[in-house]
Structure formats: structure tokens, C-alpha cells
Design a protein around this motif. Structure first.
Motif, PDB file in Angstrom:
ATOM      1  N   UNK A   1      30.987  33.462  46.955  1.00 50.73           N
ATOM      2  CA  UNK A   1      31.478  34.805  46.632  1.00 50.73           C
ATOM      3  C   UNK A   1      31.125  35.156  45.192  1.00 50.73           C
ATOM      4  N   UNK A   2      30.439  36.270  44.993  1.00 49.99           N
ATOM      5  CA  UNK A   2      30.056  36.692  43.647  1.00 49.99           C
ATOM      6  C   UNK A   2      31.299  36.983  42.811  1.00 49.99           C
ATOM      7  N   UNK A   3      31.278  36.560  41.567  1.00 51.72           N
ATOM      8  CA  UNK A   3      32.420  36.716  40.668  1.00 51.72           C
ATOM      9  C   UNK A   3      32.025  37.607  39.500  1.00 51.72           C
ATOM     10  N   UNK A   4      32.884  38.562  39.172  1.00 51.80           N
ATOM     11  CA  UNK A   4      32.615  39.437  38.022  1.00 51.80           C
ATOM     12  C   UNK A   4      33.161  38.791  36.745  1.00 51.80           C
ATOM     13  N   UNK A   5      32.320  38.702  35.752  1.00 55.76           N
ATOM     14  CA  UNK A   5      32.782  38.269  34.427  1.00 55.76           C
ATOM     15  C   UNK A   5      31.878  38.865  33.371  1.00 55.76           C
ATOM     16  N   UNK A  86      28.731  36.248  33.835  1.00 55.30           N
ATOM     17  CA  UNK A  86      28.548  35.319  34.946  1.00 55.30           C
ATOM     18  C   UNK A  86      27.444  35.852  35.839  1.00 55.30           C
ATOM     19  N   UNK A  87      26.521  34.976  36.225  1.00 56.86           N
ATOM     20  CA  UNK A  87      25.403  35.363  37.084  1.00 56.86           C
ATOM     21  C   UNK A  87      25.694  34.960  38.529  1.00 56.86           C
ATOM     22  N   UNK A  88      25.472  35.856  39.477  1.00 56.66           N
ATOM     23  CA  UNK A  88      25.820  35.576  40.881  1.00 56.66           C
ATOM     24  C   UNK A  88      25.167  34.313  41.414  1.00 56.66           C
ATOM     25  N   UNK A 185      30.273  42.758  43.377  1.00 56.60           N
ATOM     26  CA  UNK A 185      31.275  42.544  42.339  1.00 56.60           C
ATOM     27  C   UNK A 185      31.880  43.887  41.948  1.00 56.60           C
ATOM     28  N   UNK A 186      33.041  43.847  41.325  1.00 51.88           N
ATOM     29  CA  UNK A 186      33.734  45.062  40.897  1.00 51.88           C
ATOM     30  C   UNK A 186      34.399  44.776  39.558  1.00 51.88           C
TER      31      UNK A 186
END
Length: 209
Positions: A1-5, A86-88, A185-186
Motif C-alpha cells: 500500500x502506497x504511503x504518503x509522507x 517516501x517513494x511508493x 496516496x492522499x
């Protein structure tokens, strides 16, 4: 799961920090600080996938960041700024590099600052935590020297920080879609998204000060 940072920090002499030390660690290179004579040697560190200057030609990494230091005369000067992202994990190395460099170029073009993009692979205890440290000068770079401060990034009322938070999410999603991935991501909080969830403990990106 892609994480937004995305986090943004500054490096200041008042905190004992320098642009030369910061970029030596992030690039995994040896950088001599011409102002203090200190040698910052991180050539033995591992995990640096990419280290690339953006919007800067004909100048070495060491000379660029020493020039950034030389352009600041005060003991408490802010000498550099960093966008940490953070990179997917859904993207491969080439795709992650393209994403980070696209973001770096947009920062450089919008603010006229010098940009140095460094991508790090995860340590064993970090799982799939691919991330980039995008170090920028605090002053605009005209191709030969540093000029005025890009003060819009220091002014909360300018809206620039929120602009970049949203832009990073949009750019991630553009690259994920291009790669045929369904993850997105959001940058918005759960409340802003209309989701009534309890935020989990933040898993940040490891970085050296």
C-alpha cells in the motif's frame, strides 16, 4: 500500500548544522567544508541509490554547497532546506528515480533554487521504506552564484508548503497511474477526507540531522 509522507526541514548554523555535512551524508560522498576545514566523509555508507544535481551545470557538488555556505554571513543563518519524501514501494527503482527527479525539477523551476536529489534504499529494519532527501539551497541560483533568498518557502502565509504537500501527492499518483498501479496516496488528513479512523503511529523516514 502506497504511503504518503512529505516533511520539510531547514538546516541552521545555530543548531550546529551545515549544508556540506548534510549533502555528504545524503549523497554518500566526501565533501570538504571550505569555511571550517571539516571533512565530511560518507563514502563507506551504503544505500544511496541515486545522487543527482538538478538545474545545476558545470559545478561540482562540493563547490555548490560550499558556495551556499559562503553566501551566508550570519552565525545563525539557515543554510539549506530539505524536502523528505517516501517513494511508493509499488514502483521499481527506475520509476522511483523518475518520480523524485520530476519533483526536484518542479521545485527548482518554481523557486529558482539549486536542488540535489538523493534516493536511499531501506535499511534492513525499515522494510520497504524507499525515500528521497531533496536538499535545496535557501537562495536562488543563477547558474554562477547565489542571489536573493527564496523567502516564500519561509512564509506560512504564502501557501507554498501546502502547495508542495498537495503537489507531491498528485505527482505520486500520476506516476503510479502511468506504471499501471491502482495504489494512490492522499496528503489530506482523515478528517479532511471524511474518514473517521484513528491515525496509526507515524512511521517516519530515517534521516540524519
Amino acid at each position: 500500500m502506497a504511503v504518503y509522507h512529505l516533511s520539510i526541514k531547514t538546516f541552521s548554523r545555530s543548531r550546529g548544522q551545515s549544508a556540506t555535512a548534510a549533502i555528504a551524508y545524503r549523497s554518500g560522498e566526501k565533501v570538504v567544508d571550505h569555511r571550517t576545514g571539516e571533512v565530511h566523509d560518507y563514502t563507506r555508507r551504503s544505500g544511496v541509490v541515486l545522487a543527482q544535481l538538478v538545474g545545476v551545470d558545470g559545478v561540482t557538488r562540493e563547490d555548490l554547497w560550499n558556495s551556499a555556505e559562503a553566501s551566508e554571513g550570519r552565525k545563525n543563518s539557515t543554510v539549506a532546506r530539505e524536502f523528505e519524501v517516501a517513494l511508493p514501494m509499488e514502483l521499481d527503482d527506475k520509476q522511483r528515480a523518475a518520480l523524485a527527479l520530476d519533483f526536484s525539477r518542479e521545485i527548482q523551476q518554481r523557486h529558482g533554487v539549486a536542488v540535489d536529489c538523493c534516493i536511499h534504499s531501506p535499511r534492513r529494519d525499515e522494510g520497504l521504506n524507499f525515500h528521497a532527501h531533496i536538499l535545496t539551497s535557501t537562495r536562488r541560483w543563477d547558474g554562477e552564484k547565489f542571489g536573493e533568498k527564496a523567502r516564500e518557502l519561509d512564509d506560512k502565509k504564502s501557501g507554498e508548503i501546502e502547495f508542495w504537500r498537495a503537489r507531491w501527492a498528485a505527482l505520486c499518483n500520476e506516476h503510479l497511474q502511468r506504471a499501471g498501479k491502482t495504489a494512490r496516496v492522499d496528503h489530506r488528513s482523515y478528517k479532511e477526507q471524511g474518514k473517521y479512523l484513528v491515525p496509526q503511529p507515524k512511521l517516519g523516514v530515517s534521516a540524519a540531522a
